[in-house]
Every structure is written in structure tokens, then in C-alpha cells.
Design a protein around this motif. Structure first.
Motif, PDB file in Angstrom:
ATOM      1  N   VAL A  77       0.833  -1.195   0.000  1.00 17.84           N
ATOM      2  CA  VAL A  77       0.000   0.000   0.000  1.00 17.84           C
ATOM      3  C   VAL A  77       0.871   1.249   0.000  1.00 17.84           C
ATOM      4  CG1 VAL A  77      -1.787   1.196   1.293  1.00 17.84           C
ATOM      5  CG2 VAL A  77      -1.669  -1.278   1.350  1.00 17.84           C
ATOM      6  N   PRO A  78       0.586   2.220  -0.855  1.00 16.34           N
ATOM      7  CA  PRO A  78       1.356   3.463  -0.801  1.00 16.34           C
ATOM      8  C   PRO A  78       1.083   4.209   0.501  1.00 16.34           C
ATOM      9  CG  PRO A  78      -0.439   3.641  -2.379  1.00 16.34           C
ATOM     10  CD  PRO A  78      -0.416   2.223  -1.913  1.00 16.34           C
TER      11      PRO A  78
ATOM     12  N   GLY B 219       7.029  -0.067  -1.960  1.00 11.37           N
ATOM     13  CA  GLY B 219       8.299  -0.739  -2.190  1.00 11.37           C
ATOM     14  C   GLY B 219       8.117  -1.904  -3.122  1.00 11.37           C
ATOM     15  N   GLY B 220       9.168  -2.299  -3.698  1.00  8.63           N
ATOM     16  CA  GLY B 220       9.100  -3.359  -4.687  1.00  8.63           C
ATOM     17  C   GLY B 220       9.040  -4.740  -4.069  1.00  8.63           C
ATOM     18  N   MET B 224       9.498  -6.042  -0.121  1.00 10.55           N
ATOM     19  CA  MET B 224       8.461  -6.819   0.557  1.00 10.55           C
ATOM     20  C   MET B 224       9.061  -8.081   1.160  1.00 10.55           C
ATOM     21  SD  MET B 224       4.736  -6.927  -0.606  1.00 10.55           S
ATOM     22  CE  MET B 224       4.689  -7.999  -1.997  1.00 10.55           C
ATOM     23  N   GLN B 225       9.929  -8.748   0.392  1.00 11.60           N
ATOM     24  CA  GLN B 225      10.623  -9.932   0.907  1.00 11.60           C
ATOM     25  C   GLN B 225      11.383  -9.575   2.172  1.00 11.60           C
ATOM     26  OE1 GLN B 225      11.347 -13.394  -0.395  1.00 11.60           O
ATOM     27  NE2 GLN B 225       9.243 -12.812  -0.744  1.00 11.60           N
ATOM     28  N   SER B 226      12.060  -8.445   2.100  1.00 10.36           N
ATOM     29  CA  SER B 226      12.839  -8.024   3.256  1.00 10.36           C
ATOM     30  C   SER B 226      11.929  -7.806   4.458  1.00 10.36           C
ATOM     31  CB  SER B 226      13.618  -6.771   2.886  1.00 10.36           C
ATOM     32  OG  SER B 226      13.744  -5.909   3.954  1.00 10.36           O
ATOM     33  N   ARG B 227      10.730  -7.252   4.192  1.00 11.17           N
ATOM     34  CA  ARG B 227       9.807  -7.020   5.312  1.00 11.17           C
ATOM     35  C   ARG B 227       9.254  -8.317   5.863  1.00 11.17           C
ATOM     36  NH1 ARG B 227       6.280  -2.734   2.660  1.00 11.17           N
ATOM     37  NH2 ARG B 227       4.650  -3.743   3.858  1.00 11.17           N
ATOM     38  N   ASN B 621       6.848 -16.478  -0.013  1.00 10.68           N
ATOM     39  CA  ASN B 621       7.475 -16.228  -1.304  1.00 10.68           C
ATOM     40  C   ASN B 621       7.227 -14.781  -1.679  1.00 10.68           C
ATOM     41  OD1 ASN B 621       4.831 -16.171  -1.907  1.00 10.68           O
ATOM     42  ND2 ASN B 621       4.820 -18.021  -3.125  1.00 10.68           N
ATOM     43  N   ALA B 622       7.379 -14.487  -2.967  1.00  7.06           N
ATOM     44  CA  ALA B 622       7.235 -13.099  -3.381  1.00  7.06           C
ATOM     45  C   ALA B 622       5.864 -12.530  -3.037  1.00  7.06           C
ATOM     46  CB  ALA B 622       7.476 -12.988  -4.871  1.00  7.06           C
TER      47      ALA B 622
END
Lengths: 111, 632
Positions: A77-78, B219-220, B224-227, B621-622
């Protein structure tokens, strides 16, 4: 009694905001205020009066409620834009209304 | 000059091999000339064709501008085109028909071209934007619109042909058009310096746009993976509090003070600032509220010794001090602390490895009696057995002790811990090799009151510790025993069967397993946590357990997992389960886990062996992992 889909939030300087009930329930504070099982005045009238939050801040809070509701199921979400000058006041309001990560049902627990 | 013209003219008209003297000819030219194909003839034909097309296009533009009602004009033009012949109406009609057909064919061709598709998409995107603004929705461009677009492309004035001279649209300089010349903003050509400048401007504009877009999104995929791995991933919008804190962190230099924010929020801000290494001498003042009794700084690396002294001067009621990366926290700061009337009851120090052993002992002797919690991380060689030995006498009220990565603490130090009679929480992660006996001594003496027992990296400790825990500990809530290579399955089973302790809330037994690089799968003596131990754990603590980590306990069998997570079992509290590298886990077991643990928030299943041909759904996963169901 059938509850209205909308509730009214009133700021200390008298501004009134009509908000979707489901959206406002992200705040545990408002949720408990409006719990129909409670005997609070707020629950009966669906009106919450905040003696400590100014209209300007409450407007932003209401914007957040709807932003949150709209993005409830979405990923990635932005971020919502927070005006720098309101930042601290908004932070106080967020703390008062319990809008921290504990309120989010999908929060991941850290140890 | 004149003769050259005559020569080329002759060549063209005569249509025969070039007899002029030229440079060396290529094999291709030779071959073509032998086949009676002339390069300059092809060129001449092409030029003629282009000129005709340009003329037709120019006529067309005029035609469209004048409109269809002007029939006379139209006819006149066609007369011109036909070369002023005195044709009849029929032939004129035929010519018009032909022209129309040609145009339609050209339009059809244009519609197939890449440029057209691109333009159409652009237009569609524009349309959509407008529509969205107006609130309606229309899925596609109407047919007439797309025809218009194709016609517009057809009518576009063709620019000068490569090789020709033209005036630059911007600087008016005359230059030779090449295939690489750029088109200007008004359709003309640009010379190469102007073209380069334009290209640069456009690139800059693109570059300026991009970061904005990135900042808007969450974010890309990588972020997201990092999160997900950080454990901060969640579906939906961020909490308002986090948004505000992020904004505040970005503009921290504008803040004069944090006002009346509650300590909990101040703590969150401190954490956020540290993450971006924003805590320095200038931002320190925000966290020094004289009314508070706690200071927590999560990255104090940029603070000088003087800054630490400032903390003690300003926060006069300080009770709880928490400093990470406190590199400049030196002897002089300790000395200052000793001389002041400050009595800390909780110290959490990370990385202050310049404080000497003598200074530690001096501090503990002077101020230790108030200390209730002492957590020391990465103190190099200065926190040693001698420092631990002073704790007994000088810190009689110590209830929480944590020693992590302090290289000089050994078995002797652990034995001394057994004398701290009020201790309720004990965490040890030592670098030196340790034996079983000192730990057993600690558990025997403190077991009754211990609520937390965390022992990391105890490779040589064996079952005797587990037996001692079974015998002595009755109030444990959190237990961590990791990396043991000697404890056995029987030991774990014995410990949990009939244990008088209440059900644990937190259990971490990661890497308690048999290690033999030669025969990794064989485990004759059932070393480490295996099936029996796992069953015993879940029988004893399953009802209360919130966190369970059995990372790399490889010898727990599939049967044991299936039994533990059988259909009739429920583990209502379990919210985080780590079963990475448990090789027997299958997709069926993962499914059963979700069924048995309604409160599960995070399941980590890295390197779980999935049987061939089956699919494990829900691995982070992604796309991330969502837990099915509705929230209240």
C-alpha cells in the motif's frame, strides 16, 4: 435496534465528521466507545466527542480511517501523506485512539 | 560539376553499367552489376517514389484542411496531380477511387505498424486518465477514433530524408540529416548538438520522475521480501502511528522537542531514528526529558563521552538506562556515574568495550545495591569472572542478568551466578566452551524462582542439565537451550514427562541435534530433540505455548508431527512456529499445523523437504503468506 452505517466524530472546536462505522473501528478506543453492549452515551447516539483533538488533526485521522479501510485487503500500500507540521499532534491523537501496530489484526508478533 | 550531372543523367537514361572511374568495388556490387542491377537506379527510383509520396501527402493535408464541401478545389488538385491532362469525369472518378483505395491500404498498413500501436496505447492511457477523472469508465477506443489516429499518422509530414540538408529547428544551423537525427518538438529535424541536448533533458525529466514513483509505492518485491523476513510485513495500510513516526524521522531536524508524548511512543521514535542512524549529539536532546526515569538509545555510536555525561546531568531521575553501540561509554563516564547521586536500577549496555574491569567492579561496589537488572553485551575482555564474582555481595537485589558475548566469562563465572539468590531471569551466551556441571549448579540453586532460562551455544552440555531442570524448575515461562550436541531424545522426553512446571510460553530448542558430516541421516543413539521429546513437549506445554522454535531438529519423524498436529488437537496460543530444516515435514503436516493452531501468525518452513510431485502452499514467497479466515 439497527445501527447506522455511519458515525459522527466531533472535534474540540466543533467540526463534525461523518465516518463509515467499519472504517472507524480500526481504532480500539472508538470501537469500545461505540460498543452497543456498553451503556456509554456515545454508543446510543453514535457520536464521539473528542475534547482534545482539533478539527485539523481529526480531519487527517478521518482521512486515515478511510485510507485504511480502502486498503484493508491490499498488499504493498502506498503511504499516506502526513503533513510535517501536524506530525506531533497526529502522533498524540494516534496514541490516544490506539492506532498503533497492536490495533492491526494482521500484525506479526515479535519476541 | 556540370560534367558530373551530365554523366549521372546519362547513366540514368542509358540504364547501362557505370563507366565512370570509381574506387575499388565490392564483390556484391560486381555480382549485382553482372545481374544487371544498378545501385544508383534503385536509388533514383526510390527518390522518385518518395518525392511522389511527399507531394501526395502535401496535397492531402491541404485537402483535409479545406474540407469536403469544396469539390471544385478537389478536382483542380486532382487535375494537377494527373499532370494537367484533360481527362473525362469517369477517369477522374476512377482516379479518385484508386486514390481512396491506396489510402485505405496505407491506413491498414499503418494500423499494423509498431508506431501506430504505441501511439494508440498512449492515447488510450490518456483517455482512461480523463475518464477516471470524470468518474466514468470506457474499456476501449471507439473505432472512428482509431481511424482518425491512423489518418493522422498517414498525414504526418514526412521529415527530410537521410542524407539531405536541413535547418535545425532550434538553432537554425544547416546540417546533414542522418538516420540518427532526432525530431524536434514541432516536427522538424534537429542538428546533433541540439538533439543531444534534447535527449539529455528528456532523460533528466525521466530520472526526476522515477524516484517519486518509487517513494509513492510501498516498495518493490525485494522490499516486501525483506519485510517478510524482518517480521514487519502485513497486509493493508500501515498504522497511523508508524506513518507519523516515519514522517517525524524524516524531518527530525525540524523538531524542537517531542512535547508530551507518552514514553512508549518516544521509545518507538528512538528505535526508528536508530534504524536510520539519525541519533547524534544534535538529536539526543529530544530523548532527554527530566521528568522521565528511562533513557533508551538504540544506536549511540555517534555520541561522545561528553554526550553520555549530558544524559546524566539532564535526566536527574534516571533509573533505567539502555544504550546500544555505546562505544564512547568509557571509564570517565562510569566514574562520573559513580560520583553522582544517580542510582540506576536497570542497566542495558551493548558494545561499551572501553570500560575496564576495574571500573566495572568499582561501579558495582558503589552502586550495585540498587541494581535489579544487568544486561551486558559485547564487552570484550573486561567483563570477566572477577566482575561476576562481585555481583553476589554488591548486587543483592539483582533479579535479571544477561551476559552475551563476553569472552572472558567461563565455567567459574557460571558457578558464581548460582549465588545470586534473587535471580529470576537468566540469559547466557558465552564464547568460551562450557561444561554441564556449572549450569546444573545454577539450576539446582535458583531453579525454584527462575522464570527465564536462556542458554545459547551450549554444545558440550548434556542430559544432566535437562534432568536438573526437571527436578528444580517449577516457575519457568521461557526456556531456551540451543546448539546442544550431547542431549538426547530420551533426556528431553524425561524432562517434559511429569514436569511440575506450568506449561511454557516460550520454548526454543533450535539446533539440538546429532551432527555427523559423514553420516548425517543416521542417529543411532537418538541424539538431539527427536520424536519422543517433541511429543512430550507438546503434551506438557501445548496449551500455553506461544512461541516454539525447533529449527533444525532434523530427526523428528513425520509420524510424530502427524500425531502432534492430529485432527483433535488444538494449540490455541501458538502464534509463531519455526520448523525450518525439519526434513520430515510435508505439505500435509503444514496443513495440519494451520488447522491445529488458530492463532498462528508466522510459520517458518525454510528447507522443509516436500515429497516429489506435491506442492507446499504458503511458503513465504514473493507474494507473501496470508493466513486464511476473517478477523473480528
Amino acid at each position: 435496534m439497527d445501527l447506522s452505517k455511519y458515525i459522527t466524530l466531533v472535534s474540540k472546536d466543533g467540526f463534525e465528521f461523518v465516518v463509515l462505522r467499519q472504517a472507524a473501528f480500526i481504532s480500539p478506543a472508538i470501537k469500545s466507545m461505540l460498543d452497543p453492549r456498553s451503556q456509554f452515551q456515545e454508543a446510543k447516539t453514535s457520536r464521539c466527542i473528542f475534547g482534545e483533538i482539533s478539527g485539523e488533526v481529526l480531519e487527517k485521522v478521518v482521512e486515515y480511517f478511510h485510507y485504511w479501510y480502502k486498503n484493508k485487503e491490499r498488499e504493498d500500500v502506498p503511504d499516506m501523506d502526513i503533513p510535517v507540521e501536524l506530525c506531533l499532534e497526529l502522533l498524540m491523537a494516534a496514541d490516544y485512539l490506539g492506532l498503533d501496530s497492536k490495533a492491526n489484526p494482521d500484525r506479526q508478533v515479535r519476541y | 560539376m556540370c560534367s558530373w550531372f551530365i554523366l549521372t543523367d546519362k547513366c540514368r537514361s542509358a540504364n547501362r553499367p557505370n563507366q565512370g572511374i570509381r574506387g575499388p568495388r565490392s564483390a556484391l556490387t560486381d555480382f549485382l552489376s553482372s545481374q544487371n542491377i544498378q545501385a544508383h537506379q534503385i536509388r533514383a527510383n526510390a527518390n522518385a517514389r518518395r518525392a511522389a509520396a511527399a507531394l501526395a501527402a502535401a496535397a492531402n493535408v491541404q485537402n483535409n484542411a479545406d474540407g469536403d464541401d469544396d469539390a471544385d478545389d478537389d478536382e483542380n488538385e486532382e487535375d494537377n496531380e494527373a499532370g494537367g491532362s484533360t481527362s473525362t469525369t469517369a477517369s477522374r472518378a476512377r482516379a479518385r477511387e484508386q486514390k481512396k483505395q491506396k489510402q485505405e491500404a496505407a491506413i491498414a498498413k499503418i494500423k499494423e505498424s509498431k508506431l501506430y500501436i504505441k501511439k494508440k496505447q498512449q492515447k488510450l492511457a490518456r483517455e482512461k486518465k480523463h475518464k477516471r477523472k470524470r468518474g466514468g469508465d470506457s474499456p476501449d477506443l471507439p473505432e472512428s477514433d482509431s481511424d482518425d489516429l491512423a489518418r493522422a499518422l498517414l498525414d504526418e509530414k514526412p521529415g527530410p530524408v537521410p542524407g539531405q540538408m536541413a535547418n535545425c529547428e532550434i538553432c537554425d544551423k544547416r546540417f546533414t540529416v542522418t538516420p540518427y537525427s532526432r525530431a524536434g518538438p514541432n516536427g522538424g529535424m534537429l542538428c546533433s548538438p541540439c538533439g543531444k541536448k534534447l535527449a539529455k533533458d528528456q532523460n533528466d525529466a525521466k530520472k526526476n520522475k522515477k524516484p517519486k514513483l518509487a517513494a509513492q509505492g510501498g516498495g518493490g518485491r525485494r522490499k516486501m521480501q525483506s519485510r517478510i523476513l524482518d517480521g514487519t510485513y502485513h497486509v493493508g495500510a500501515k498504522p497511523l502511528m508508524n506513518l507519523c513516526i516515519e514522517t517525524l524521522a524524516k524531518n527530525i531536524q525540524l523538531a524542537d522537542g517531542l512535547g508530551d508524548l507518552p514514553p512508549r511512543v518516544v521509545d518507538l521514535i528512538a528505535r526508528k531514528l536508530s534504524k536510520h542512524r539519525l541519533l547524534g549529539p544534535d538529536t539526543l536532546r529530544l530523548f532527554l526529558d527530566p521528568r522521565n526515569d528511562a533513557v533508551s538509545l538504540y544506536d549511540a555510536a555517534r555520541l561522545s563521552s561528553q554526550d553520555y555525561v549530558t544524559i546524566f546531568q539532564q535526566v536527574t531521575q534516571l533509573k533505567k538506562l539502555k544504550l546500544r553501540n555505546a562505544i564512547q561509554f568509557k571509564d570517565e563516564v562510569m566514574q562520573y556515574l559513580i560520583t553522582r547521586n544517580l542510582n540506576l536500577d536497570s542497566i542495558y549496555l551493548h558494545g561499551a568495550n572501553l570500560v575496564s574491569e576495574a571500573c566495572w567492579i568499582e561501579y558495582l561496589k558503589a552502586k550495585g545495591e540498587h541494581l535489579k537488572a544487568l544486561q551486558i553485551y559485547y564487552m570484550d575482555k573486561h567483563v570477566n569472572d572477577a566482575v561476576v564474582s562481585t555481583l553476589k555481595v554488591s548486587c543483592p537485589s539483582l533479579t535479571r542478568l544477561k551476559l552475551c558475548h563476553n569472552q572472558e566469562v567461563s565455567d567459574d563465572g557460571i558457578k558464581l551466578i548460582a549465588n545470586l539468590v534473587k535471580l529470576e531471569h537468566l540469559s547466557l551466551q558465552l564464547i568460551k566452551k562450557t561444561k554441564t556441571d556449572p549450569y546444573v549448579a545454577v539450576v539446582q540453586s535458583l531453579g525454584k524462582q527462575l522464570q527465564t532460562l536462556s542458554l545459547k551455544n551450549i554444545a558440550d552440555v548434556d542430559n544432566r542439565l535437562l534432568d536438573a531442570i526437571h527436578e528444580n524448575c517449577t516457575s519457568l515461562k521461557k526456556l531456551r537451550v540451543t546448539d546442544s550436541e550431547h542431549m538426547t531424545d530420551a533426556g528431553f522426553a524425561r524432562m517434559f514427562k511429569g514436569w511440575k512446571n506450568r506449561a511454557l510460553v516460550f520454548l526454543d530448542l533450535q539446533k539440538c541435534r546429532h551432527v555427523d558430516p559423514a553420516k548425517p541421516r543416521e542417529n543411532e543413539h537418538m541424539v538431539g530433540l527427536c520424536s519422543e521429546g517433541f511429543r512430550a513437549i507438546m503434551t506438557h506445554s501445548g496449551t500455553n505455548l506461544r512461541y516454539l522454535n525447533i529449527h533444525a531438529c532434523r530427526h523428528i519423524s513425520a509420524a510424530a508431527f502427524e500425531e502432534v498436529f492430529a485432527e483433535d488437537k488444538v494449540y490455541p496460543q501458538l502464534s509463531k512456529l519455526e520448523i525450518s530444516f525439519c526434513e520430515e515435514v510435508t505439505d500435509f503436516i503444514v496443513g495440519s499445523i494451520f488447522r491445529c493452531c488458530p492463532a498462528l501468525k508466522e510459520l517458518n518452513v525454510k528447507h522443509v523437504k516436500v515429497p516429489k510431485g506435491r506442492i507446499l502452499v504458503g511458503v513465504p514467497n514473493a507474494i507473501g503468506m496470508q493466513i486464511e479466515g476473517v478477523d473480528d
